[in-house]
Design an enzyme around this catalytic site. Structure first.
Site, PDB file in Angstrom:
ATOM      1  N   GLY A   1       0.826  -1.213   0.000  1.00  0.00           N
ATOM      2  CA  GLY A   1       0.000   0.000   0.000  1.00  0.00           C
ATOM      3  C   GLY A   1       0.849   1.247   0.000  1.00  0.00           C
ATOM      4  CG  PHE A   2       4.124   0.944  -0.328  1.00  0.00           C
ATOM      5  CD1 PHE A   2       4.762   0.185   0.644  1.00  0.00           C
ATOM      6  CD2 PHE A   2       3.863   0.355  -1.555  1.00  0.00           C
ATOM      7  CE1 PHE A   2       5.149  -1.118   0.383  1.00  0.00           C
ATOM      8  CE2 PHE A   2       4.237  -0.954  -1.811  1.00  0.00           C
ATOM      9  CZ  PHE A   2       4.877  -1.684  -0.841  1.00  0.00           C
TER      10      PHE A   2
ATOM     11  N   GLY B   1       1.238  -6.819   4.451  1.00  0.00           N
ATOM     12  CA  GLY B   1       2.451  -7.598   4.249  1.00  0.00           C
ATOM     13  C   GLY B   1       3.509  -7.333   5.287  1.00  0.00           C
TER      14      GLY B   1
ATOM     15  CG  LEU C   1       6.504  -4.757  19.285  1.00  0.00           C
ATOM     16  CD1 LEU C   1       5.151  -4.204  18.846  1.00  0.00           C
ATOM     17  CD2 LEU C   1       6.534  -4.948  20.797  1.00  0.00           C
TER      18      LEU C   1
ATOM     19  CE  LYS D   1      12.111 -15.454  10.154  1.00  0.00           C
ATOM     20  NZ  LYS D   1      11.529 -16.806  10.072  1.00  0.00           N
TER      21      LYS D   1
ATOM     22  CD  GLN E   1       6.973  -2.492   8.641  1.00  0.00           C
ATOM     23  OE1 GLN E   1       6.998  -3.018   9.745  1.00  0.00           O
ATOM     24  NE2 GLN E   1       5.985  -1.728   8.248  1.00  0.00           N
TER      25      GLN E   1
ATOM     26  N   GLY F   1       6.511   3.303  15.948  1.00  0.00           N
ATOM     27  CA  GLY F   1       6.251   2.797  14.604  1.00  0.00           C
ATOM     28  C   GLY F   1       7.545   2.552  13.853  1.00  0.00           C
TER      29      GLY F   1
ATOM     30  N   GLY G   1       7.234   1.495  10.288  1.00  0.00           N
ATOM     31  CA  GLY G   1       6.880   1.372   8.870  1.00  0.00           C
ATOM     32  C   GLY G   1       7.585   2.366   7.982  1.00  0.00           C
ATOM     33  CD  GLU G   2       4.770   6.181   6.945  1.00  0.00           C
ATOM     34  OE1 GLU G   2       4.450   6.998   6.096  1.00  0.00           O
ATOM     35  OE2 GLU G   2       4.108   5.996   7.983  1.00  0.00           O
TER      36      GLU G   2
HETATM   37 MO1  MOS Z   1       2.015   5.533   5.107  1.00  0.00          MO
HETATM   38  S1  MOS Z   1       2.721   6.756   3.566  1.00  0.00           S
HETATM   39  O1  MOS Z   1       1.126   6.704   6.055  1.00  0.00           O
HETATM   40  O2  MOS Z   1       1.011   4.338   4.428  1.00  0.00           O
END
Ligand code: MOS
Length: 775
Positions: free
Chosen positions: A278-279, A506, A667, A670, A675, A738, A740-741
């Protein structure tokens, strides 16, 4: 200042001044330490493989465009070829007569549709823009949908679409960024943060500083390219709308579509069990509305899979920026002034400026700050969230400028950064909840072998390659979104089911949340199942802003407390647990036990058996996320890169990469490492390859395909080393920030700085392609 931002400011001031003890997260989450005591399962931080892995490998995980629906028609979407004006003729006769065609929908026959309420305008609003959707003959961007064809097969729909004839009356449009820059627009706020931060007199301090850099950086447009194309499979039943979607926000999408079609949000049902990347892009776009409208008009179910070109034309990406970074310092490198300003293109119909000025607010101590940004309106598709919006391109400019200053001062770039480590958040003056930037840098530098770097550029050679090293720092805010809930069911056979409206793109959402629930309840992993990705589940979660794990985690904490309360109640007066409160007990070894007296307690089984009940269900409703207004909370990265620049071709190859991260407690080692690596690979694309080619004459994207929009492939990516501090944030659920980013953040600058170190050339506009290194 708008009323809304004034109100936000009042709440913010109160929360900032309130004592720590009033805040959510005042008491550290017991999970941070419990697992160390041995009586828990040791699941937190463990390298657990993805619970959905076997399904994915077998091809048994269903995606949005794979759900079979009887009587389904296939959609093809036609796009405008001018940026602004109106359609003077729209001839669909040939398309309607083509084989297999069941419907051609245009503004002439589309049902009445309200515009989508845009992001941040209401708590669940998810609209990309507030434009009319196929309601009139107006064109607002080059690529706007102008017709939808429904046919028995995809091929028939695509063919019929090619038969549509359209004439336009074009109007003058703003499609040159340089022209738009002449008319910048000030913003009230940027995603609830102030649009400008001013401390002292940054310009005067810059002018007076003995050392300074004052530089301009440019970043291009970028487009999203998830492997799974944007798709919906949907149908209407009894006036209600059912959608299989690929979504980062199922509840928000349901609510927003309900506004468009005049329904109650509960009449729109969105399911999205798996998302193929998604990103930031897998939110609500016009194809959702158009597919639902065409299905309504035709009376048949519809599958609409955007072509790759369709994603470029109708799904927004990252917008273009022009940034100024100026730093003044003394001879020892102490900053006297930090300026990070500039402009980003946007439209008057959306509200997501690329927030490149965010990182400078939290990175360095400086007595004088001037940080902020404007927007320049253009006639284009609404831009959106994309892979650390703001931070990834903002750190490119900021961290390249820091590197340039370091060279001027002849100070090691890491030392220069650490000399300006802030004690408190520079922009707000708030204390950091957790910040271990020095450890992160030192650990990373040691493992990478930073000491082998030559501070003189173009001095290391390997055949025709010049070799260089670079590094950069990154920050990304901790977000916990309001509205998350968790429903938790414990059954008499010792199993638990947790549900929340979260999303699996994912990254391992289901796996990590299963670990958290199991650990918190003291169950083994196979005893826990997770249900998510459906708008019918209570609560609102967004898989965005790297916020999902904390948002859901806080809801699970609340649900756990409720569950314990209910079980103690159920246990009754004769139970050894009678009189104990939830924070006086621990759930472990299949039961509830007093913390003060570990022998006092009983098993879940005993409680269920005595009560005759088969299961208990509770809903956890966490407190609002005030902690992020009270403390400065961020994830941090130190990125190290070694590149080779070819002296003959100008080509850059990344030879080694290392990411050192400070993101609280990790957490799952792996899924987290994976990520982080994924984000860093995106950073290679951002720095070296990716660019949406934009025709300034007419605002048309010229490379709407993966053949012409280049992203890194396996051959472009070396081994990527990952490490983290693993120091829990006492004020965050599970101690976790977080992740993710933060992975992409800092990579652009680290690569650019490494290229300079290799060949002595500074390229201040991305991507750094070989032509820019050869001239
Ligand atoms: Mo992220 S760019 O807030 O899915």
């Amino acid at each position: 200042m708008s009323l809304k931002s004034a109100a936000t400011k009042v709440v913010r001031n109160i929360v900032e001044a309130a004592p720590d003890s009033w805040m959510p997260g005042a008491k550290p989450d017991p999970l941070i330490t419990q697992h160390k005591h041995g009586h828990k399962g040791g699941l937190i931080g463990a390298p657990i493989s993805r619970v959905d892995g076997p399904l994915k490998v077998r091809g048994a995980a269903p995606f949005a465009a794979e759900f079979p629906v009887t009587g389904m028609l296939y959609a093809a979407v036609a796009f405008s070829t001018i940026p602004k004006g109106r359609m003077t003729e729209l001839d669909t006769a040939a398309a309607e007569a083509a084989p297999g065609v069941r419907l051609v929908m245009t503004y002439k026959n589309a049902p009445k549709l309200k515009p989508t309420p845009i992001f941040n305008s209401k708590p669940k609003a998810a609209g990309p823009d507030d434009l009319p959707i196929m309601q009139d003959d107006r064109i607002h961007w080059n690529g706007q949908p102008i017709a939808v064809v429904l046919a028995d097969t995809q091929e028939e729909a695509d063919h019929a679409k090619s038969l549509i004839r359209v004439s336009y009356q074009a109007e003058p449009a703003v499609t040159h960024f340089n022209e738009a820059l002449q008319h910048p627009r000030e913003l009230d706020d940027i995603m609830m943060e102030p649009a400008r931060v001013k401390v002292g007199d940054a310009e005067a301090a810059l002018a007076a500083a003995p050392h300074r850099v004052d530089l301009t950086y440019r970043t291009p447009r970028y487009n999203h390219n998830p492997i799974e194309l944007h798709a919906v499979t949907l149908f209407w039943d009894d006036g209600e709308l059912y959608i299989h979607d690929a979504s980062q926000g199922v509840v928000q999408t349901a609510w927003t579509l309900a506004q468009v079609f005049g329904l109650d949000e509960k009449q729109v049902h969105i399911s999205s069990p798996y998302v193929g990347g998604g990103f930031g892009s897998k939110t609500l776009w016009h194809h959702h509305v158009l597919a639902a409208a065409a299905s309504k008009l035709s009376g048949q179910p519809v599958r609409c899979v955007l072509s790759r070109e369709g994603v470029y034309r109708t799904v927004g990406g990252r917008t273009v920026t022009e940034q100024r970074v100026a730093i003044g310092s003394d001879a020892e490198g102490h900053f006297a002034s930090l300026i990070h300003t500039g402009t980003t293109a946007m439209t008057p119909h959306n509200n997501l400026p690329e927030q490149f000025s965010f990182p400078a607010r939290h990175a360095y101590a400086s007595p004088n700050l001037s940080i902020g940004q404007n927007v320049a309106d253009m006639d284009m598709l609404a831009n959106t969230f994309m892979r650390a919006p703001g931070e990834s391109v903002g750190t490119f400019a900021l961290e390249c400028a820091v590197d340039e200053l370091a060279e001027q001062l002849d100070i090691d770039p890491i030392e220069l950064r650490l000399r300006n480590e802030p004690e408190k958040d520079p922009a707000s003056g708030k204390p950091f909840s957790s910040r271990n930037v020095e450890k992160m840098f030192r650990d990373g530098a040691e493992r990478f072998g930073w000491s082998e770097r030559s501070s003189t550029p173009a001095t290391r050679r390997d055949g025709e390659w010049l070799i260089g090293m670079g590094c950069a720092e990154g920050t990304y805010p901790y977000y916990r979104m309001p509205g998350a809930k968790a429903t938790l069911t414990l059954t008499s056979d010792g199993r638990a089911v947790a549900s929340f409206s979260a999303h699996e793109m994912g990254m391992g959402t289901a796996t990590v949340q299963a670990q958290i629930v199991a650990e918190r309840l003291g169950l083994t992993l196979p005893c826990v199942s997770i249900s998510y990705g459906n708008s019918s589940i209570d609560g609102t979660v967004l898989a965005g802003g790297s916020s999902q794990t904390a948002s859901v985690g806080a809801a699970v904490i609340a649900a756990h407390t409720e569950l314990v309360k209910k079980l103690i109640q159920l246990a009754g007066k004769d139970s050894p647990l009678h009189g104990l409160k939830p924070d006086e007990v621990d759930t472990r070894d299949g039961g509830i036990w007093s913390l003060a007296d570990p022998s006092r307690g009983e098993t879940f089984a005993a409680i269920f058996h005595r009560s005759g009940q088969e299961e208990v269900t509770v809903v956890g409703d966490p407190p609002p996320p005030l902690e992020m207004m009270h403390w400065a909370m961020h994830s941090f990265s130190a990125v190290f890169v070694e590149v080779g620049v070819n002296t003959v071709t100008g080509e850059t190859r990344v030879r080694r990469m290392l990411g050192s991260f400070d993101c609280g407690k990790i957490l799952n080692s792996k899924t987290a490492a994976s990520q982080f690596r994924g984000g860093m690979i995106m950073g290679v694309g951002l720095a070296l390859m990716e660019e949406t080619q934009w025709d300034e004459r007419n605002g048309r994207v010229m490379n709407p395909s993966l053949a012409e929009y280049h992203v890194p492939v396996h051959m472009d990516i070396p081994e990527i080393d990952i490490l983290w501090t693993d120091i829990p944030d006492p004020h965050a659920p599970m101690g976790a920030h977080g992740i993710g980013e933060i992975g992409i953040t800092g990579v652009g600058a680290a690569i650019s700085n490494a290229i300079y170190n290799a060949c002595g050339k500074r390229v201040r506009d991305l991507p750094i392609t070989l032509d820019k290194l050869l001239d």
